[in-house]
Motif scaffolding. Structure first.
Motif, PDB file in Angstrom:
ATOM      1  N   PHE A   1       0.806  -1.223   0.000  1.00  0.00           N
ATOM      2  CA  PHE A   1       0.000   0.000   0.000  1.00  0.00           C
ATOM      3  C   PHE A   1       0.836   1.269   0.000  1.00  0.00           C
ATOM      4  CE2 PHE A   1      -2.529  -3.284   2.165  1.00  0.00           C
ATOM      5  CZ  PHE A   1      -3.571  -3.373   1.259  1.00  0.00           C
ATOM      6  N   GLY A   2       2.064   1.189   0.450  1.00  0.00           N
ATOM      7  CA  GLY A   2       2.897   2.381   0.463  1.00  0.00           C
ATOM      8  C   GLY A   2       3.832   2.486  -0.710  1.00  0.00           C
TER       9      GLY A   2
ATOM     10  N   THR B   1       5.685   7.237  -6.686  1.00  0.00           N
ATOM     11  CA  THR B   1       6.450   5.989  -6.832  1.00  0.00           C
ATOM     12  C   THR B   1       5.512   4.790  -6.762  1.00  0.00           C
ATOM     13  OG1 THR B   1       8.426   6.968  -5.857  1.00  0.00           O
ATOM     14  CG2 THR B   1       8.282   4.577  -5.851  1.00  0.00           C
ATOM     15  N   ARG B   2       4.594   4.841  -5.816  1.00  0.00           N
ATOM     16  CA  ARG B   2       3.590   3.771  -5.714  1.00  0.00           C
ATOM     17  C   ARG B   2       2.701   3.735  -6.956  1.00  0.00           C
ATOM     18  NH1 ARG B   2      -1.694   3.456  -4.863  1.00  0.00           N
ATOM     19  NH2 ARG B   2      -2.509   1.568  -3.859  1.00  0.00           N
ATOM     20  N   ALA B   3       2.230   4.914  -7.402  1.00  0.00           N
ATOM     21  CA  ALA B   3       1.291   4.956  -8.526  1.00  0.00           C
ATOM     22  C   ALA B   3       1.915   4.427  -9.808  1.00  0.00           C
ATOM     23  CB  ALA B   3       0.806   6.399  -8.722  1.00  0.00           C
ATOM     24  N   PHE B   4       3.150   4.864 -10.107  1.00  0.00           N
ATOM     25  CA  PHE B   4       3.797   4.402 -11.340  1.00  0.00           C
ATOM     26  C   PHE B   4       4.073   2.896 -11.298  1.00  0.00           C
ATOM     27  CE2 PHE B   4       4.692   8.897 -12.195  1.00  0.00           C
ATOM     28  CZ  PHE B   4       4.503   8.935 -13.563  1.00  0.00           C
ATOM     29  N   ARG B   5       4.270   2.348 -10.118  1.00  0.00           N
ATOM     30  CA  ARG B   5       4.503   0.906 -10.043  1.00  0.00           C
ATOM     31  C   ARG B   5       3.200   0.112 -10.089  1.00  0.00           C
ATOM     32  NH1 ARG B   5       8.081  -2.406  -5.534  1.00  0.00           N
ATOM     33  NH2 ARG B   5       7.630  -4.481  -6.362  1.00  0.00           N
ATOM     34  N   MET B   6       2.146   0.624  -9.452  1.00  0.00           N
ATOM     35  CA  MET B   6       0.864  -0.078  -9.456  1.00  0.00           C
ATOM     36  C   MET B   6       0.309  -0.252 -10.865  1.00  0.00           C
ATOM     37  SD  MET B   6      -0.718  -1.190  -6.655  1.00  0.00           S
ATOM     38  CE  MET B   6      -2.464  -0.930  -6.950  1.00  0.00           C
ATOM     39  N   VAL B   7       0.646   0.673 -11.747  1.00  0.00           N
ATOM     40  CA  VAL B   7       0.200   0.566 -13.136  1.00  0.00           C
ATOM     41  C   VAL B   7       0.546  -0.794 -13.720  1.00  0.00           C
ATOM     42  CG1 VAL B   7       0.695   1.438 -15.459  1.00  0.00           C
ATOM     43  CG2 VAL B   7       0.206   3.032 -13.599  1.00  0.00           C
ATOM     44  N   TRP B   8       1.718  -1.318 -13.354  1.00  0.00           N
ATOM     45  CA  TRP B   8       2.168  -2.606 -13.890  1.00  0.00           C
ATOM     46  C   TRP B   8       1.947  -3.751 -12.897  1.00  0.00           C
ATOM     47  CZ3 TRP B   8       3.319  -1.784 -18.829  1.00  0.00           C
ATOM     48  CH2 TRP B   8       3.782  -0.529 -19.209  1.00  0.00           C
ATOM     49  N   GLN B   9       2.181  -3.477 -11.632  1.00  0.00           N
ATOM     50  CA  GLN B   9       2.134  -4.549 -10.628  1.00  0.00           C
ATOM     51  C   GLN B   9       0.727  -5.118 -10.476  1.00  0.00           C
ATOM     52  OE1 GLN B   9       5.191  -5.117  -8.416  1.00  0.00           O
ATOM     53  NE2 GLN B   9       4.177  -7.094  -8.337  1.00  0.00           N
ATOM     54  N   ASN B  10      -0.268  -4.257 -10.398  1.00  0.00           N
ATOM     55  CA  ASN B  10      -1.657  -4.696 -10.241  1.00  0.00           C
ATOM     56  C   ASN B  10      -2.528  -3.780 -11.078  1.00  0.00           C
ATOM     57  OD1 ASN B  10      -4.139  -5.656  -9.312  1.00  0.00           O
ATOM     58  ND2 ASN B  10      -3.337  -6.026  -7.265  1.00  0.00           N
ATOM     59  N   THR B  11      -2.603  -4.076 -12.365  1.00  0.00           N
ATOM     60  CA  THR B  11      -3.205  -3.161 -13.337  1.00  0.00           C
ATOM     61  C   THR B  11      -4.681  -2.923 -13.066  1.00  0.00           C
ATOM     62  OG1 THR B  11      -1.610  -3.981 -14.974  1.00  0.00           O
ATOM     63  CG2 THR B  11      -3.471  -2.730 -15.804  1.00  0.00           C
ATOM     64  N   GLU B  12      -5.428  -3.964 -12.746  1.00  0.00           N
ATOM     65  CA  GLU B  12      -6.873  -3.802 -12.551  1.00  0.00           C
ATOM     66  C   GLU B  12      -7.187  -2.922 -11.355  1.00  0.00           C
ATOM     67  OE1 GLU B  12      -9.640  -7.116 -13.632  1.00  0.00           O
ATOM     68  OE2 GLU B  12      -7.824  -8.308 -13.408  1.00  0.00           O
TER      69      GLU B  12
ATOM     70  N   GLY C   1      -0.851  11.320  -6.042  1.00  0.00           N
ATOM     71  CA  GLY C   1      -0.246  10.066  -5.589  1.00  0.00           C
ATOM     72  C   GLY C   1      -0.754   9.643  -4.219  1.00  0.00           C
ATOM     73  N   ILE C   2      -0.863  10.607  -3.274  1.00  0.00           N
ATOM     74  CA  ILE C   2      -1.369  10.278  -1.944  1.00  0.00           C
ATOM     75  C   ILE C   2      -2.848   9.932  -2.005  1.00  0.00           C
ATOM     76  CG2 ILE C   2      -1.720  11.163   0.391  1.00  0.00           C
ATOM     77  CD1 ILE C   2       1.165  10.512  -0.283  1.00  0.00           C
ATOM     78  N   ARG C   3      -3.595  10.601  -2.873  1.00  0.00           N
ATOM     79  CA  ARG C   3      -5.016  10.242  -3.030  1.00  0.00           C
ATOM     80  C   ARG C   3      -5.157   8.801  -3.509  1.00  0.00           C
ATOM     81  NH1 ARG C   3      -6.227  15.442  -6.744  1.00  0.00           N
ATOM     82  NH2 ARG C   3      -5.764  17.065  -5.188  1.00  0.00           N
ATOM     83  N   LEU C   4      -4.331   8.427  -4.481  1.00  0.00           N
ATOM     84  CA  LEU C   4      -4.377   7.037  -4.963  1.00  0.00           C
ATOM     85  C   LEU C   4      -4.009   6.068  -3.852  1.00  0.00           C
ATOM     86  CD1 LEU C   4      -2.702   7.495  -8.461  1.00  0.00           C
ATOM     87  CD2 LEU C   4      -5.096   6.962  -8.011  1.00  0.00           C
ATOM     88  N   LEU C   5      -3.045   6.445  -3.031  1.00  0.00           N
ATOM     89  CA  LEU C   5      -2.640   5.581  -1.916  1.00  0.00           C
ATOM     90  C   LEU C   5      -3.793   5.379  -0.942  1.00  0.00           C
ATOM     91  CD1 LEU C   5       0.752   5.740  -0.081  1.00  0.00           C
ATOM     92  CD2 LEU C   5      -1.339   5.595   1.251  1.00  0.00           C
ATOM     93  N   LEU C   6      -4.472   6.464  -0.576  1.00  0.00           N
ATOM     94  CA  LEU C   6      -5.599   6.357   0.364  1.00  0.00           C
ATOM     95  C   LEU C   6      -6.756   5.567  -0.242  1.00  0.00           C
ATOM     96  CD1 LEU C   6      -5.602   9.980   1.844  1.00  0.00           C
ATOM     97  CD2 LEU C   6      -4.721   7.889   2.888  1.00  0.00           C
TER      98      LEU C   6
END
Length: 1182
Positions: A278-279, A490-501, A531-536
């Motif tokens: 999540f972080g 950093t989290r957002a750019f990685r989530m794009v690939w790590q867990n796309t859905e 980025g923080i909004r996406l994290l929350l």
């Protein structure tokens, strides 16, 4: 289920009542199960209050104004450090003293659990009971230092004046001081005196003494907040937190006793998983080592991005690292290394993971490079030339948000139509209706799979680049670069690939909310970057899914308890209380959801507790390293490659729903159950663990398996005239059907052979068929043996190969007379009874006679009446000179002396009449004699000469030669070769049936089938020739299968049909015992058919088992992940803390709604007992 099944038996109840107070107090055993002297209790109380006394000295000096607070802490800590060293040295002295003086008692009645003998107040046994001591001397020092530090800081933490200043209330400060010191004393006692048995137990064994560190860890955390508050002024939030934690501090003993706070190892792994997922935008990892490495790299990535001065460099860095870290880099590197080594050596490495050689090629490497380059180009171009700081509905980022909204709707529709149910409730009208018409079903499913390809293209290629465009266009990347921006993006750019859905869902929610509230000045818009909004939003998404799953699980437990009529009287009260106190239950569920910890139903009753947070895998061990291996395990080994390929297709199409780490699936086909758990997800791969549950079903297993069949039947078996959109009738069940997978594996058919194996006519024909099968197998063996030797260079004395003799009788065991043989057979038939479950027929007489024969062979004694070969020099009996060949005694055409040597055969050297007969000659060591001549004459009448000649004429070995048929005809007429076969075949036959006319019994057939031969005079002769023994055993097993086939399909018409049967057995069947290693090899080699004979002692019948390799349909359903985690957490509590290992306990009883028994089986050993558990399997999802 019987209503008498207890939750805990009387002994365990008493044991738990003694253990729980010990856990609450941190280790003192004030409730013993035996009578102990008063000083045992007094000593424990003194040791428990010792830290309070030492801390009280410093506190008193501080309150009197004699010492400053930090000097007070140092004084109390120093006194505690000295006391801790004294305690540890005393324990070490007592252990050394008791190890020197040991009681030599043959039977120690005091060795029972919880029984101790005390001699005095300071005796060695008393000290060992009070202070068990540490396993490692390093821990003696470390824990003592830790105890001193904790006492000093704890004294500082609980100074009354400081708490009066914190709360402004003297009465409250006194209460906090009193109960706070009780908390400190429990932590000190557990650390240096006697470690408490904690309710929150993660490891089955505390090898490195981590559990004593649990309570000090939390105490240090509370103290650290207070220290931060003291040295960092003017932070209101820190002051409020300190006030709350001081109050919570006095409740720590109860939180420890209830098992809410995790032990250090579980806390460490859980915290890394939560921060990574999540972080930092990562995923749970398949192993703890991968988790640690990925956590360190991900933290380094976020920190590095913060120090990059250029915004362009930040975008490129985040984009590139986000893509690379989402790949399965460790697996790719492992495969690349082994492929390089394989090319150098020129062989294929056998250590590659399953299917890896097909999953990573140079094409995929090129694909990843192209994707990385395109991602970098897109992000930097959009960030530099298209980014706008204006917030409107027409800016480029808003337009991309609209596209993403449409994309997520299309992907959701394409995913839902792949499964059998929509939302788990309504049946999908596009899904094939009846799985029983397999061909039609697979055709319709193949059409859905084509739609799944479109979904995968949109998910893997279109969606990531669309989300990269949204992030690159964000205005937060244009301004001042801060730590929240680094972490969030950093989290957002990685989530794009790590867990796309999930990333797509989060971006759509943030974009929609931003557009709807863009005109208002809210905290969401003013203080938070994208980025923080996406994290929350990601945290809220995950916790919402957990809350719904936990709520469904709690309702299922309530329904399950109410549905059990046998225990309704005892569970009604709990159900009513759960309904009445529903708000408190919701609080428990919410608290468990916030911590991402399992909701624990004690004994699987509606009595809920919040379990301690733990990793997604739920178990501490390495995945796939432990299983309760049995003979059926090999079936799952064979299944895994085909199942992995089928799962790959289903995951790519979306048939299994949203893939998240921690998801559980259950597969069912025939009598087998497969448990699948997702361990790790990335781009584009998924790591899973597959477990195989036991095939021998218990009553509980059968009851739940029947409900699983009903659930799947209600989903997959529908008539064409059924409703287009029906409802899932088993919606409340923890299992929701997903799809059906075609898998190539073995079907398992068992049949009762009563009426076949015990039918007299079949048994009578069995003996005759056995001789024929022996002839066929030996001829085939010799034919293959000759063909294998064809390439070997021929020796110069090729013409002498046709001169063959049998070794002299002095090289064979001494035989008995015919009368002795008959009496021996009668004795052995009595000893070798038909008791199937009895011991193997080995007797002392066998061993004695075998030893005697070895002595005779080693001494080379001449036999009376035999012609002794004259040896010169170093020639031994085993090495015969050419001149002595004509003097040897061999088995051939006998010249019988009708005197005292009636049973001895003396023949001159005979040559084969055909020059090619040596190619089919039996090995020389098989031609030794062990039976009297009269017995051999009698048995040779049973030899089927017509069958022997037919088999020889059917050989294909000479087909390449022009005169092949003529050669075979000459070989068939060779009487010397025939006599060799008569001798070997009938000796083998005698070793199996003693050569009598009695029909074999079913018990004898079962014994020989399993490789246990009766004792005969030919027993040693056969067992000393392993290759011949195996051929004989194979012939026996073929004959049994032939008997079953003849009884089922009808009698055999001619020799050609018999040959067809035997050739089919040879090429397509493995016939043998399930426990044989060759059975396992045949399964792994995917032999088309396997047959085994068995005996069911419960029914008293003989059974046949046939495994048939074919394509079967595996029905797969998704399990409620929180139901699995909750039941596993209860299992851990019951077995590791309450030690409730009763095999008939309530919590393991079958329940069709919760699938309790299957869930317990699927747990990792030693708590569960799956018979197979795979190592992490990495599935490529593209």
């Amino acid at each position: 289920m019987s209503p008498d099944v207890p939750l805990l038996n009387d002994y365990k109840k008493d044991f738990l009542l003694k253990r729980f107070p010990q856990t609450v107090l941190g280790g003192p055993r004030l409730r013993l199960g035996f009578c102990a002297p008063p000083y045992v209790y007094i000593n424990q109380i003194i040791l428990f209050l010792m830290p309070w006394v030492l801390g009280g000295i410093g506190t008193l000096l501080y309150q009197l104004g004699i010492l400053e607070d930090y000097y007070t802490a140092a004084l109390s800590g120093g006194l505690m450090l000295f006391t801790a060293f004294v305690i540890q040295c005393t324990s070490l002295y007592a252990r050394n003293k008791s190890s020197v003086v040991k009681r030599m008692l043959s039977t120690d009645i005091l060795a029972e659990e919880d029984e101790h003998e005390f001699s005095s107040c300071t005796g060695a046994e008393t000290i060992k009971f009070l202070i068990p001591g540490k396993k490692y001397k390093a821990n003696m020092v470390f824990h003592s230092v830790l105890a001193g530090l904790m006492c000093g800081l704890g004294t500082w933490y609980l100074l009354p004046n400081r708490m009066i200043l914190l709360y402004g209330n003297a009465g409250g400060a006194v209460l906090l001081f009193f109960f706070g010191w009780i908390t400190l004393c429990t932590g000190e006692y557990s650390l240096i005196v006697n470690t408490a048995i904690e309710t929150a137990t993660f490891q089955t064994q505390d090898t490195y003494e981590i559990i004593p560190l649990m309570r000090p860890l939390y105490i240090f955390f509370f103290v650290s907040i207070d220290l931060a508050y003291r040295f960092m002024v003017n932070i209101p939030a820190l002051e409020q937190m300190n006030q709350i934690l001081h109050i919570l501090f006095i409740f720590l003993p109860f939180l420890w006793a209830l098992g809410i706070l995790p032990p250090p190892d579980a806390l460490f792994l859980w915290a890394m998983e939560q921060v990574l997922e999540f972080g930092l935008g990562g995923s749970s990892m398949s192993t703890h080592l991968r988790l640690l490495i990925m956590f360190i790299i991900s933290v380094g990535t976020a920190v590095t991005s913060y120090f990059i001065p250029s915004t362009d460099g930040v975008v490129l860095f985040m984009t590139g690292l986000g893509f690379l870290l989402s790949l399965n880099l460790s697996e790719m590197g492992f495969i690349f290394k082994h492929s390089v080594i394989g090319r150098r050596v020129g062989i294929k490495s056998e250590t590659l993971p399953l299917g890896s050689e097909k999953q990573f090629t140079w094409k995929e490497c090129l694909f990843y490079v192209i994707m990385l380059v395109l991602a970098l180009l897109e992000s930097i171009l959009l960030h530099r030339f298209a980014c706008s700081s204006q917030i409107s509905k027409n800016n480029p980022q808003a337009i991309v948000g609209y596209v993403l909204s449409i994309l997520i709707i299309v992907l959701w529709i394409l995913r839902e139509i792949q499964g059998v149910y929509i939302f788990g409730i309504f049946r999908n009208p596009f899904y094939p209706k009846d799985v029983q018409t397999e061909t039609l079903f697979l055709e319709k499913q193949a059409r859905l799979m084509k739609i799944g390809v479109v979904r995968r293209i949109l998910l893997n290629l279109v969606s990531p680049f669309a989300m990269l465009a949204f992030l690159s266009l964000d205005s937060s990347l244009q301004g001042f670069h801060s730590l929240p921006v680094s972490v969030g993006f950093t989290r957002a750019f990685r989530m794009v690939w790590q867990n796309t859905e999930n990333a797509l869902l989060e971006i759509v929610i943030v974009s929609t909310v931003h557009l709807l509230t863009s005109s208002t000045d809210t905290w969401w818009n003013r203080s938070l970057n994208t980025g923080i909004r996406l994290l929350l939003v990601g945290i809220m998404r995950d916790r919402l899914i957990q809350f719904i799953s936990k709520l469904q699980f709690a309702v299922a437990v309530l329904l399950a308890s109410w549905m059990e009529k046998n225990r309704r009287q005892s569970t009604t009260t709990l159900c009513i209380l759960s309904i009445v106190f529903c708000p408190f239950l919701l609080v428990f569920i919410v608290f468990s959801t916030l911590l991402s910890s399992p909701l624990v139903p004690l004994f699987t009753l509606p009595l809920f507790l919040v379990g301690f947070p733990r990793p997604v895998q739920s178990w501490p061990g390495v995945v796939g390293t432990a299983a309760c291996v049995c003979a059926d395990t090999v079936v799952y080994y064979q299944l895994i490659p085909s199942l992995t390929a089928a799962l790959q297709s289903a995951m790519v199409a979306g048939s299994l729903g949203l893939l998240l780490p921690g998801s559980h699936y259950l597969g069912r086909f025939q009598d087998r159950l497969i448990w699948i758990m997702i361990l790790e997800c990335g781009y584009p791969y998924c790591s899973i663990n597959i477990k195989g549950l036991e095939l021998q079903e218990t009553s509980c297993h059968t009851a739940e398996a029947r409900r699983v069949d009903e659930v799947f039947e209600g989903a997959f078996v529908h008539e064409e005239s059924a409703k287009i959109c029906s409802i899932n009738r088993h919606f409340g069940n923890v299992l929701t059907p997903c799809t059906v997978l075609p898998v190539k594996t073995y079907s398992d058919a068992r049949s009762v052979l009563s009426g076949i194996i015990d039918f007299r006519d079949n048994l009578r024909e069995f003996k005759g068929d056995l001789i024929k099968v022996l002839v066929w197998i030996l001829i085939q063996y010799c034919s293959r043996r000759s063909s294998m030797q064809e390439n070997v260079p021929k020796t110069e004395n090729k013409g002498k190969e046709s001169l063959l003799i049998l070794p002299g009788l002095n090289a064979s065991p001494q035989t008995k007379s015919s009368e002795d043989t008959v009496s021996l057979n009668s004795e052995i038939l009595d000893d070798w009874s038909d008791d199937v479950l009895g011991d193997e027929p080995t007797t002392k007489k066998e061993n004695e006679e075998k030893d005697q024969l070895k002595v005779l062979q080693s001494t080379n004694l001449p036999l009376p009446g035999s012609i002794e070969s004259q040896m010169d020099g170093d020639h031994s009996i085993g090495k015969v000179t050419e001149n002595s060949l004509y003097k040897a005694v061999i088995m051939g055409y006998p010249a019988i002396d009708k005197g005292a040597q009636e049973d001895m055969a003396y023949i001159p050297l005979m040559e084969f009449s055909c020059s090619h007969s040596h190619l089919l000659s039996l090995p020389e060591e098989w031609r030794s004699n062990c039976l009297p001549n009269s017995k051999m004459k009698e048995m040779s009448l049973l030899f089927p000469e017509d069958w022997y000649q037919f088999v020889l004429r059917q050989l294909e070995y000479f087909s390449s030669e022009g005169n092949g048929p003529n050669v075979l005809e000459e070989i068939a007429k060779d009487r010397v070769l025939k006599d060799f076969y008569v001798h070997v075949v009938m000796t083998c036959y005698f070793s199996l049936f003693c050569g009598d006319n009695m029909d074999p019994t079913p018990g004898q057939i079962l014994r020989v089938f399993n490789g246990v031969l009766p004792w005969t005079s030919a027993h040693n002769w056969l067992t000393e020739k392993p290759e011949l023994f195996q051929l004989t055993l194979k012939a026996f097993r073929y004959t049994l299968k032939l008997m079953v086939d003849k009884a089922s399909l009808g009698p055999i018409e001619d020799f050609q049909e018999l040959t067809d049967y035997l050739e089919d057995y040879e090429s397509n069947w493995y016939i043998g015992s399930v426990s044989d290693e060759k059975w396992k090899e045949a399964v792994l080699q995917e032999k088309p058919y396997l047959f085994s004979l068995g005996y069911d002692p419960n029914m008293g019948v003989y059974t046949g088992r046939v495994l048939t390799l074919q394509e079967l349909l595996i029905q797969v359903g998704k399990l409620n992940a929180e139901a699995v985690r909750g039941q596993w957490a209860n299992l851990s509590w019951e077995l590791l803390y309450a030690t409730n290992d009763d095999e008939e306990r309530y919590s393991i009883q079958a329940h069709p709604l919760l699938l309790r028994n299957l869930t317990v089986q699927a747990a990792d050993p030693p708590l569960g007992y799956p018979i197979y558990s795979s190592k992490p399997l990495h599935i490529h999802l593209f």
